[in-house]
Design a protein around this motif. Structure first.
Motif, PDB file in Angstrom:
ATOM      1  N   ALA A 183       0.825  -1.217   0.000  1.00 25.72           N
ATOM      2  CA  ALA A 183       0.000   0.000   0.000  1.00 25.72           C
ATOM      3  C   ALA A 183       0.858   1.265   0.000  1.00 25.72           C
ATOM      4  O   ALA A 183       0.338   2.349   0.243  1.00 25.72           O
ATOM      5  N   GLN A 184       2.165   1.103  -0.243  1.00 26.96           N
ATOM      6  CA  GLN A 184       3.063   2.268  -0.244  1.00 26.96           C
ATOM      7  C   GLN A 184       2.950   3.052   1.063  1.00 26.96           C
ATOM      8  O   GLN A 184       2.743   4.266   1.071  1.00 26.96           O
TER       9      GLN A 184
ATOM     10  N   GLY B 112       7.404  19.270   6.003  1.00 28.62           N
ATOM     11  CA  GLY B 112       6.585  18.649   4.963  1.00 28.62           C
ATOM     12  C   GLY B 112       6.592  17.129   5.031  1.00 28.62           C
ATOM     13  O   GLY B 112       6.321  16.445   4.044  1.00 28.62           O
ATOM     14  N   GLU B 114       4.873  13.749   6.275  1.00 29.04           N
ATOM     15  CA  GLU B 114       3.480  13.429   6.574  1.00 29.04           C
ATOM     16  C   GLU B 114       3.274  12.266   7.535  1.00 29.04           C
ATOM     17  O   GLU B 114       2.144  11.989   7.923  1.00 29.04           O
ATOM     18  N   GLY B 122      -2.040   4.024   3.501  1.00 33.32           N
ATOM     19  CA  GLY B 122      -0.743   4.163   2.839  1.00 33.32           C
ATOM     20  C   GLY B 122      -0.711   5.411   1.978  1.00 33.32           C
ATOM     21  O   GLY B 122      -1.614   6.260   2.030  1.00 33.32           O
ATOM     22  N   TYR B 123       0.350   5.512   1.176  1.00 34.91           N
ATOM     23  CA  TYR B 123       0.489   6.674   0.289  1.00 34.91           C
ATOM     24  C   TYR B 123       0.129   6.330  -1.160  1.00 34.91           C
ATOM     25  O   TYR B 123       0.290   7.155  -2.048  1.00 34.91           O
ATOM     26  N   ILE B 124      -0.342   5.098  -1.362  1.00 35.22           N
ATOM     27  CA  ILE B 124      -0.533   4.657  -2.748  1.00 35.22           C
ATOM     28  C   ILE B 124      -1.506   5.564  -3.504  1.00 35.22           C
ATOM     29  O   ILE B 124      -1.320   5.823  -4.690  1.00 35.22           O
ATOM     30  N   ARG B 126      -2.104   8.659  -2.290  1.00 33.97           N
ATOM     31  CA  ARG B 126      -1.854   9.977  -1.711  1.00 33.97           C
ATOM     32  C   ARG B 126      -0.473  10.507  -2.128  1.00 33.97           C
ATOM     33  O   ARG B 126       0.318  10.931  -1.313  1.00 33.97           O
ATOM     34  N   ALA B 128       2.163   8.935  -3.783  1.00 34.30           N
ATOM     35  CA  ALA B 128       3.361   8.117  -3.979  1.00 34.30           C
ATOM     36  C   ALA B 128       3.760   8.162  -5.454  1.00 34.30           C
ATOM     37  O   ALA B 128       2.904   8.076  -6.341  1.00 34.30           O
ATOM     38  N   GLY B 129       5.026   8.315  -5.708  1.00 37.48           N
ATOM     39  CA  GLY B 129       5.547   8.237  -7.076  1.00 37.48           C
ATOM     40  C   GLY B 129       5.280   9.466  -7.933  1.00 37.48           C
ATOM     41  O   GLY B 129       5.539   9.445  -9.137  1.00 37.48           O
ATOM     42  N   VAL B 130       4.795  10.535  -7.325  1.00 36.40           N
ATOM     43  CA  VAL B 130       4.489  11.739  -8.117  1.00 36.40           C
ATOM     44  C   VAL B 130       5.699  12.670  -8.155  1.00 36.40           C
ATOM     45  O   VAL B 130       6.064  13.276  -7.149  1.00 36.40           O
ATOM     46  N   VAL B 131       6.337  12.742  -9.296  1.00 39.79           N
ATOM     47  CA  VAL B 131       7.483  13.650  -9.495  1.00 39.79           C
ATOM     48  C   VAL B 131       7.398  14.208 -10.922  1.00 39.79           C
ATOM     49  O   VAL B 131       8.301  14.010 -11.736  1.00 39.79           O
ATOM     50  N   TRP B 133       7.800  17.019 -12.208  1.00 40.50           N
ATOM     51  CA  TRP B 133       8.853  17.942 -12.637  1.00 40.50           C
ATOM     52  C   TRP B 133      10.009  17.234 -13.352  1.00 40.50           C
ATOM     53  O   TRP B 133      10.719  17.859 -14.134  1.00 40.50           O
ATOM     54  N   LEU B 134      10.161  15.929 -13.088  1.00 47.45           N
ATOM     55  CA  LEU B 134      11.274  15.198 -13.716  1.00 47.45           C
ATOM     56  C   LEU B 134      11.191  15.254 -15.241  1.00 47.45           C
ATOM     57  O   LEU B 134      12.204  15.282 -15.930  1.00 47.45           O
ATOM     58  N   ARG B 136      10.461  17.589 -17.074  1.00 47.66           N
ATOM     59  CA  ARG B 136      11.043  18.817 -17.616  1.00 47.66           C
ATOM     60  C   ARG B 136      12.576  18.794 -17.608  1.00 47.66           C
ATOM     61  O   ARG B 136      13.199  19.540 -18.351  1.00 47.66           O
ATOM     62  N   VAL B 137      13.156  17.988 -16.759  1.00 47.41           N
ATOM     63  CA  VAL B 137      14.627  17.967 -16.723  1.00 47.41           C
ATOM     64  C   VAL B 137      15.215  16.765 -17.460  1.00 47.41           C
ATOM     65  O   VAL B 137      16.419  16.663 -17.626  1.00 47.41           O
TER      66      VAL B 137
END
Lengths: 510, 138
Positions: A183-184, B112, B114, B122-124, B126, B128-131, B133-134, B136-137
């Motif tokens: 569930a990360q 920051g 959480e 979990g963060y699944i 919420r 998780a894995g969100v980047v 901006w990558l 753009r670089v």
């Protein structure tokens, strides 16, 4: 209710420790109908006992024994360090079983080749990967790509790395084998609250209990292994939870106390016949202690990473795992994408004052890469008994003596430079790393396997060279550390050892 | 106040100031550092070495210059702290402060971070894995 054995019953194999080595060996033997008693010094946690509270979990998983020397990160709990491992499960490469042949004479090391090859271990790696549900094997999909992993992968591609993968995690990406998908949640190294991460607590121990050939005794601390006049081991003296000393008779004994306690138990079992400790006839017990070259390398990214959102260790860069002596060192290393909470980051980075507090204010933009590399064995790196300090049972505590080899220092420096380039390529700045000797989560090598008895402690099956029914079943038997995180190899060796023990029993040798 | 109580109070003021200077965050109010110190003191309760550690710290800080350490400006205070950073009691306080400070909810909010996620699934779902901006670089 699982089986219960009498103390005088000498038909069972007594396994000491319930982690990657001991838990796996116990279940493998029990599945074959061989009776097993597993002595575990810690207690058995339930899902409810597992909290998203790292300091509390260190207490609950019992990593607070007194010993002297550089710190080690080990557990006393059912499941051992499989409760606390991060779940990365890479294989060794072929050359890593032949370090002496491949690297030549490396000054001030005691390198020898393993008495087994990748080809020989490969089927057991396959069984271990199936058992543990390793991503990218047996049709199991790759793991979820965390933000740390994506940063690492993007930078790795930019600086020319080719072998970057989100496979080799023993954490379920989707439900499998009675365990749910991840569930990360984060907090993997404080114990997985839902059992998505493989541990012997959630798989091996309950499965062994279902066989009716297995008894787990918790809060049972092994103190001494006894033997008869012929040098065969006969039983294990242990303290139960009330402090009572008991002796469990045994057909054979397998020790899997995560290297440090394995050494201490064997040394504390010295007798007239084995005056320097069991397995120490050739003076190697406790020596050639290796703990991997470690570094945690931090960088401040241009925008948010939120490395805490998800699994703590995902994915590998394998390009540096090879032996490429032109880099200025022998052996190789892996780079693994990591996430951690601020308290751990501050503890690892060290220091005080504005330098560290300003840095951690960038927490949500921090990325971390964990470097794990081969650490060559040195006879002088060792675990021994303390001259004066005693534990609550009156037994000497352990002393760890460890200094980094110059090869390891050179490797660490190379990896830190490479990761600096990697971060810079995606706009990362203010790169910081941990250098020198780190807390050891990977302990290996004190009872190494050797082809010739006078080069080590155990034979190619992990059996002590001169004690026919005493086995070592944890990372102690590693002839060398290789670059890979050790758990998968410990599990593969334990499965293989179980086959060997069963075969010896069929032949009437045990 | 009795003289013992006054001394204890002055020692606390010194140690509290030192705790802030160990991990100075301008946006974190003194109240948070005080709560962290209370937590550290509670974790030592019943251990006689605590009193010794605190008193040794104050003495050592004061011994670095003529005037009391607490009366120095920030720069002077940091110089004195650097002079005693190798001492065991300094390391003990630093080590003890670090975990409760960076596990304090107010500090998490500033950084920051959480925190625990089990109750929230979990963060699944919420972030998780969100980047993004990558891209753009890359």
């Amino acid at each position: 209710m699982a089986r219960q054995y009498a103390l005088t019953d000498d038909r069972a194999v007594v396994v000491i420790g319930s982690g990657a080595g001991g838990g796996t060996l116990s279940n493998e033997l029990a599945q074959k109908g061989i009776d097993v008693i597993c002595l575990e010094a810690g207690s058995r946690l339930t899902d409810d006992d597992i909290a998203h509270d790292p300091p509390l979990m260190i207490q609950r998983m019992g990593g607070i024994d007194s010993r002297s020397g550089p710190p080690v990160w080990i557990s006393k709990t059912v499941g051992g360090t499989t409760m606390r491992w991060a779940g990365i499960a890479p294989r060794f490469q072929e050359h890593e079983f032949k370090p002496r042949t491949t690297y030549g004479t490396l000054p001030d090391t005691s390198l020898i080749d393993w008495p087994l090859t990748l080809q020989e271990l490969a089927p057991y790696y396959g069984k271990a990967e199936f058992k543990m549900g390793v991503t990218g094997t047996h049709g199991i999909p790759p793991f979820f790509e965390t933000s740390s992993y994506k940063v690492m992968k993007a930078g790795a591609l930019k600086i020319g790395y080719k072998e970057i993968t989100a496979t080799r995690n023993a954490i379920n990406p989707v439900a499998r084998d009675g365990r749910p998908g991840c569930a990360q949640m984060g907090f993997c190294i404080s114990g997985c609250k839902i059992g998505a991460k493989w541990s012997t607590l959630v798989t091996e121990i309950p499965r062994a209990e279902a066989t009716d050939h297995f008894e787990l005794r918790t809060r049972a601390t092994a103190l001494r292994i006894n033997h008869d006049a012929s040098g065969r081991v006969t039983g294990v003296v242990y303290a139960d939870e009330t402090g009572r000393m008991l002796e469990q008779k045994a057909r054979a004994v397998a020790v899997a106390g995560n290297v440090v306690e394995t050494t201490r138990l064997l040394l504390n079992s010295a007798s007239n016949l084995f005056p320097n400790g069991l397995g120490n006839t050739f003076g190697h017990l406790g020596r050639n202690y290796t703990r991997h070259v470690f570094s945690f390398i931090f960088g401040v990214m241009p925008e948010l990473v939120n490395m805490h959102r998800g699994t703590q260790l995902v994915g590998l860069i394998q390009d540096e795992q090879y032996h490429k002596p032109e880099r200025g060192f022998a052996g190789g290393y892996l780079l693994e994408a990591m996430g951690m909470d601020p308290a751990r980051a501050v503890a690892l980075l060290g220091g005080w004052g504005k330098s560290i507090s300003d840095y951690i204010e960038h927490y949500s933009r921090l990325a971390v890469i964990f470097l794990c590399g081969e650490d060559p064995p040195q006879a002088s790196n060792r675990i021994a008994l303390h001259q004066t300090q005693r534990d609550q049972y009156g037994l000497p505590v352990s002393v760890i003596e460890y200094t980094m080899h110059s090869n390891s220092t050179a490797m660490q420096r190379h990896g830190i430079y490479q990761v600096g380039q990697l971060y810079a390529s995606v706009g990362g700045t203010d790169i910081r790393s941990t250098e020198g000797v780190q807390i050891a989560a990977h302990n290996m090598g004190v009872a190494r396997m050797s082809a010739r008895p006078n080069d080590g402690v155990t034979n190619r099956w992990g059996r002590v060279h001169d004690v026919p029914n005493l086995f070592v079943s944890d990372g102690s038997v590693f002839t060398s550390s290789a670059a890979a995180n050790p758990t998968l190899t410990i599990v593969a060796l334990a499965i293989r050892q179980a086959d060997h023990i069963a075969e010896c029993m069929r032949r009437g040798e045990l | 106040m009795t003289s013992t109580a006054a001394r204890a109070s002055s020692t606390r003021t010194v140690v509290l100031r030192m705790v802030r200077l160990l991990y100075p965050h301008d946006v974190i109010p003194d109240q948070v550092y005080a709560e962290v110190l209370d937590r550290v003191l509670a974790s030592f309760s019943g251990k006689p070495e605590l009193h010794e550690i605190l008193v040794n710290t104050e003495k050592a800080l004061d011994a670095q210059q003529e005037q009391p350490w607490i009366d120095l400006n920030e720069e002077g205070q940091i110089i004195a702290m650097k002079a005693i950073e190798h001492r065991d009691f300094f390391a003990t306080i630093r080590g003890a402060v670090q975990t409760p400070l960076y596990n304090h909810l107010s500090v998490w909010a500033v950084l920051g971070y959480e925190g625990p996620s089990f109750e929230k699934g979990g963060y699944i779902e919420r972030g998780a894995g969100v980047v993004d901006w990558l891209k753009r670089v890359q």
